[in-house]
Scaffold this motif. Structure first.
Motif, PDB file in Angstrom:
ATOM      1  N   GLY A   1      33.388  34.507  39.181  1.00 37.66           N
ATOM      2  CA  GLY A   1      33.398  35.882  39.666  1.00 37.66           C
ATOM      3  C   GLY A   1      34.735  36.339  40.194  1.00 37.66           C
ATOM      4  N   PHE A   2      35.703  35.434  40.322  1.00 38.12           N
ATOM      5  CA  PHE A   2      37.041  35.798  40.791  1.00 38.12           C
ATOM      6  C   PHE A   2      37.895  36.175  39.587  1.00 38.12           C
ATOM      7  N   ARG A   3      38.519  37.356  39.650  1.00 38.64           N
ATOM      8  CA  ARG A   3      39.294  37.853  38.521  1.00 38.64           C
ATOM      9  C   ARG A   3      40.730  37.336  38.534  1.00 38.64           C
ATOM     10  N   VAL A   4      41.309  37.225  39.704  1.00 42.58           N
ATOM     11  CA  VAL A   4      42.688  36.787  39.828  1.00 42.58           C
ATOM     12  C   VAL A   4      42.703  35.448  40.526  1.00 42.58           C
ATOM     13  N   ARG A   5      43.580  34.566  40.042  1.00 43.73           N
ATOM     14  CA  ARG A   5      43.617  33.211  40.582  1.00 43.73           C
ATOM     15  C   ARG A   5      43.915  33.213  42.081  1.00 43.73           C
TER      16      ARG A   5
END
Length: 415
Positions: free
Chosen positions: A84-88
């Motif tokens: 669910g996390f788009r950016v690292r």
């Protein structure tokens, strides 16, 4: 020839003279490509900082001291949550699981002292009543470990994995500009005008220092009214600024055509309330007014300086003034309709910034017509006051009749 036509011709002659003297020089190419040089240095510094940050991020860990059976479930749930996390950078640190050995509490404290990784939070004990140790700025990692333990217990209760949900995702377009999009548009408008004026308007300060040293200004003052000299120099430098902005707007426009679709879709959220084409026109007009207002003030102040040292000493208060106008206008753009916004829109030096932000937040057009007239009035006031201060303080010629009342026996217009 009427006095007004003569004044206009003299002003445009001074403006053409300064524009040509600035543009048709090798130094102007360095000025034109200054953003490339600044961007290159910024990119080098950014890559160095990113390298250091990525090195630190690679060693960051969140640790769970649990049995092997629980570790497998914990790792599966962790992988699902991270999707669910788009950016690292938004995701928590990498999860590391350890098998309990001896005292789990002592093992957890020892995890913060190991050289193999940098632990930000460590979980130990049963998942329904876990103990979580966390270090400085590790409270977010501690909350994630708590959520991970809760989700793992739910997965174990339903057979080892969380239920799989197949959602039907349907993209939608907003029927009108969102409040967040308007606020972002307002901030970008204020920042854009601030950046351009910070980069360009400060050059007006030194336009008269060289001509004061070689006595050219005295020849010009004897031939044409000082108000025409000041306005002409201001318009000449404004022409240089327009050339600079037009060049880079063309470059950015060509590069913008190569933007990835996701980035272009994000820009679509920046929908000003007054409409895109009208907003673009008002942005150009308010940039012009901001440049003329700040430039007329800087020209009047810089005309009092006779050496480069004095000009350099004026750079700091000029920069502070510009940053102050930016801060005031940014605060006003975040609170449209407030007393602070009304003050920023009425104060001459912050009015172009604040009104550009208003164009993004509100759809009314008539306040902008009033604001542009108000700002033009103050440009005229600053030029007249600056010319009179220069006449009295530098030329020491005392007071003089206003330029619109002077009668000239011989037409001595500069051509």
């Amino acid at each position: 020839m009427t006095n007004l036509r003569r004044l206009a011709r003299q002003t445009l002659t001074i403006a053409r003279r300064d524009f040509i003297a600035t543009v048709f020089t090798p130094v102007f190419l360095l000025f034109l490509f200054a953003p490339v040089i600044m961007g290159a240095f910024g990119a080098i510094g950014g890559m160095g900082a990113q390298s250091v940050a990525s090195g630190s991020a690679d060693k960051a860990r969140i640790v769970a001291i649990v049995p092997d059976a629980v570790a497998r479930s914990l790792s599966q749930v962790d992988a699902g949550l991270r999707s669910g996390f788009r950016v690292r950078d938004e995701a928590p640190a990498t999860l590391t699981t350890l098998r309990p050995s001896g005292d789990p509490a002592a093992q957890a404290r020892a995890a913060f002292a190991t050289k193999e990784y940098d632990a930000s939070a460590v979980l130990f004990g049963p998942l329904d009543r876990p103990h979580i140790l966390y270090g400085p700025r590790g409270d977010r990692s501690a909350r994630y470990l708590q959520l991970l333990a809760q989700s793992t217990l739910a997965a174990q209760a339903t057979g080892g994995t969380l239920p799989r949900v197949e959602a039907v995702k349907i993209p939608m377009q907003r029927p009108r500009a969102s409040a967040g999009g308007r606020n972002q548009s307002a901030f970008l408008a204020v920042f854009g005008i601030f950046f351009l004026t910070l980069f360009l308007a400060g050059q007006v300060v030194g336009t008269m220092a060289e001509e004061r040293n070689n006595k050219v200004i005295e020849v010009l003052a004897a031939a044409v009214p000082l108000e025409a000299v000041f306005l002409g120099k201001l318009l000449g430098m404004f022409g240089v600024a327009v050339l600079f902005v037009a060049f880079w707007a063309t470059v950015v426009g060509q590069v913008g055509a190569l933007m990835p679709p996701a980035f272009a879709a994000g820009l679509g959220e920046l929908a000003p309330a007054i409409g895109g084409p009208t907003f673009a026109l008002l942005f150009c007009l308010y940039f012009s007014m901001a440049y003329l207002l700040l430039g007329s003030v800087f020209l009047g102040v810089g005309a009092q300086a006779s050496t480069m040292r004095e000009i350099q000493m004026l750079s700091l208060p000029i920069t502070i003034l510009q940053v102050g106008m930016f801060a005031l206008s940014t605060a006003a753009a975040s609170r449209p309709g407030s007393n602070l916004a009304l003050f920023a829109e009425a104060f001459p030096l912050s009015s172009p910034f604040a009104m550009a932000g208003r164009a993004a937040n509100r759809p009314e057009l008539w306040p902008h017509l009033l604001a542009l007239g108000w700002q033009l009035l103050w440009v005229a006031i600053f030029i007249i006051v600056g010319a009179r201060l220069f006449r009295r303080g530098v030329l020491q010629s005392g007071s003089a009749r206003p330029f619109w009342k002077r009668r000239r026996a011989i037409d001595t217009g500069v051509s």
